[in-house]
Design an enzyme around this catalytic site. Structure first.
Site, mmCIF file in Angstrom:
data_model
loop_
_atom_site.group_PDB
_atom_site.id
_atom_site.type_symbol
_atom_site.label_atom_id
_atom_site.label_comp_id
_atom_site.label_asym_id
_atom_site.label_seq_id
_atom_site.Cartn_x
_atom_site.Cartn_y
_atom_site.Cartn_z
ATOM 1 N N HIS A 20 44.519 40.144 34.095
ATOM 2 C CA HIS A 20 45.040 39.961 35.466
ATOM 3 C C HIS A 20 43.915 39.470 36.379
ATOM 4 O O HIS A 20 42.740 39.730 36.146
ATOM 5 C CB HIS A 20 45.707 41.228 36.008
ATOM 6 C CG HIS A 20 44.803 42.377 36.345
ATOM 7 N ND1 HIS A 20 45.196 43.693 36.238
ATOM 8 C CD2 HIS A 20 43.530 42.442 36.805
ATOM 9 C CE1 HIS A 20 44.218 44.490 36.626
ATOM 10 N NE2 HIS A 20 43.185 43.751 36.965
ATOM 11 N N GLU B 73 49.718 40.732 37.295
ATOM 12 C CA GLU B 73 49.745 41.250 35.934
ATOM 13 C C GLU B 73 50.443 40.251 35.010
ATOM 14 O O GLU B 73 51.159 39.353 35.482
ATOM 15 C CB GLU B 73 50.527 42.581 35.929
ATOM 16 C CG GLU B 73 49.959 43.653 36.855
ATOM 17 C CD GLU B 73 48.739 44.380 36.290
ATOM 18 O OE1 GLU B 73 47.906 43.758 35.602
ATOM 19 O OE2 GLU B 73 48.626 45.589 36.553
ATOM 20 N N ASP C 252 43.221 42.338 47.423
ATOM 21 C CA ASP C 252 44.324 43.291 47.253
ATOM 22 C C ASP C 252 44.046 44.640 47.906
ATOM 23 O O ASP C 252 42.923 44.933 48.323
ATOM 24 C CB ASP C 252 44.657 43.481 45.756
ATOM 25 C CG ASP C 252 43.418 43.432 44.866
ATOM 26 O OD1 ASP C 252 42.343 43.835 45.330
ATOM 27 O OD2 ASP C 252 43.546 42.974 43.725
ATOM 28 N N ASN D 136 43.757 43.123 30.736
ATOM 29 C CA ASN D 136 44.954 42.367 30.366
ATOM 30 C C ASN D 136 44.937 40.968 30.995
ATOM 31 O O ASN D 136 45.958 40.303 31.056
ATOM 32 C CB ASN D 136 46.220 43.124 30.784
ATOM 33 C CG ASN D 136 46.301 43.325 32.296
ATOM 34 O OD1 ASN D 136 45.469 42.814 33.042
ATOM 35 N ND2 ASN D 136 47.315 44.040 32.738
#
Ligand code: F6R
Length: 241
Positions: A138, A143, A67, A136
């Site tokens: 991800h 997400e 990313d 979380n």
């Protein structure tokens, strides 16, 4: 999913670096999927040390990062291109032409995403993908959501991710709200996946990933469906298993 727990982060990093060394010796022209963030920093140091000892050769390697933040120039100190240069690429013999980090500044980001998937495919697909995991759950910047993403996409970052990463910027306002990220399907196409998690902050995400239901609300849970996943944890990240 094979889960291994180590006494501390350094032992995790050494084990992860050995997996890279084995991959490169088995297939010198491997396509490596790489991650940024705090987690892989020690692993990259161990890889550099193996490289300096003559134990890994990256001359024929290709790499694709997961990313990049949207809006950051490649030479911005918080960009993931800059991170990769500083933490790994400048210290090993990978051909700079063979290293790929998606552009976060191109005008046509949809074209960037499509071209990224096409480039990975034309290089033969990713042999070994390194992943961290968000609090979380991800992976990449996929997400929690009501669906699993497919190819490389423009991802909106959640509050949890913004709060976790804003500390690296001078002010929280400077932290980008979007990133270009490989999609879940792109990640799942990798032949082998190596996920690293360190610290108590990640314990819940790890326990949900390993033992919870497979749901896009826990993006990493999809890895239960991949048949070649190695998970390396320190004791704190494994504490809820
Ligand atoms: C980084 C990435 C993210 C991180 C995750 C954990 O390229 O795609 O999924 O792996 O946010 O970040 P750290 O390691 O900083 O806790």
């Amino acid at each position: 999913m094979k889960v291994h727990v180590f006494k501390d982060s350094q032992a995790v990093a050494k084990a992860a670096a050995m997996i890279f060394a084995a991959q490169m010796s088995e297939k010198p022209d491997s396509v490596l999927g790489l991650a940024t963030g705090a987690t892989p920093v020690e692993t990259y140091k161990e890889i550099i040390s193996l490289y300096n000892d003559g134990q890994i050769d990256f001359a024929k390697a290709h790499s694709y990062n997961l990313d990049e933040y949207i809006g950051l120039e490649p030479d911005h100190p918080q960009s993931y291109r800059y991170f990769m240069q500083e933490q790994l690429f400048n210290h090993i013999n990978i051909d700079p032409q063979n290293t790929h980090v998606p552009s976060g500044i191109a005008r046509d980001l949809a074209a960037v995403c499509a071209a990224y998937d096409a480039a990975i495919k034309s290089d033969g697909g990713i042999d070994l993908q390194l992943l961290g995991i968000g609090k979380n759950a991800h992976i990449g910047f996929n997400e929690p959501s009501d669906h699993f993403s497919k190819g490389t996409l423009v991802a909106d970052l959640t509050e949890s991710t913004i709060n976790a990463n804003a500390k690296f910027f001078d002010s929280a306002d400077e932290m980008p709200r979007q990133a270009v990220s490989m999609g879940i399907a792109s990640i799942m196409k990798s032949r082998k996946i190596l996920l690293i998690a360190l610290g108590e902050d990640k314990a819940k995400a790890i326990s949900d990933m390993v033992n919870g239901p497979i749901t896009p609300q826990v993006p990493a849970s999809i890895l239960q469906l991949h048949d070649n996943v190695i998970v390396l944890l320190d004791k704190a990240a494994a504490s809820l298993l």
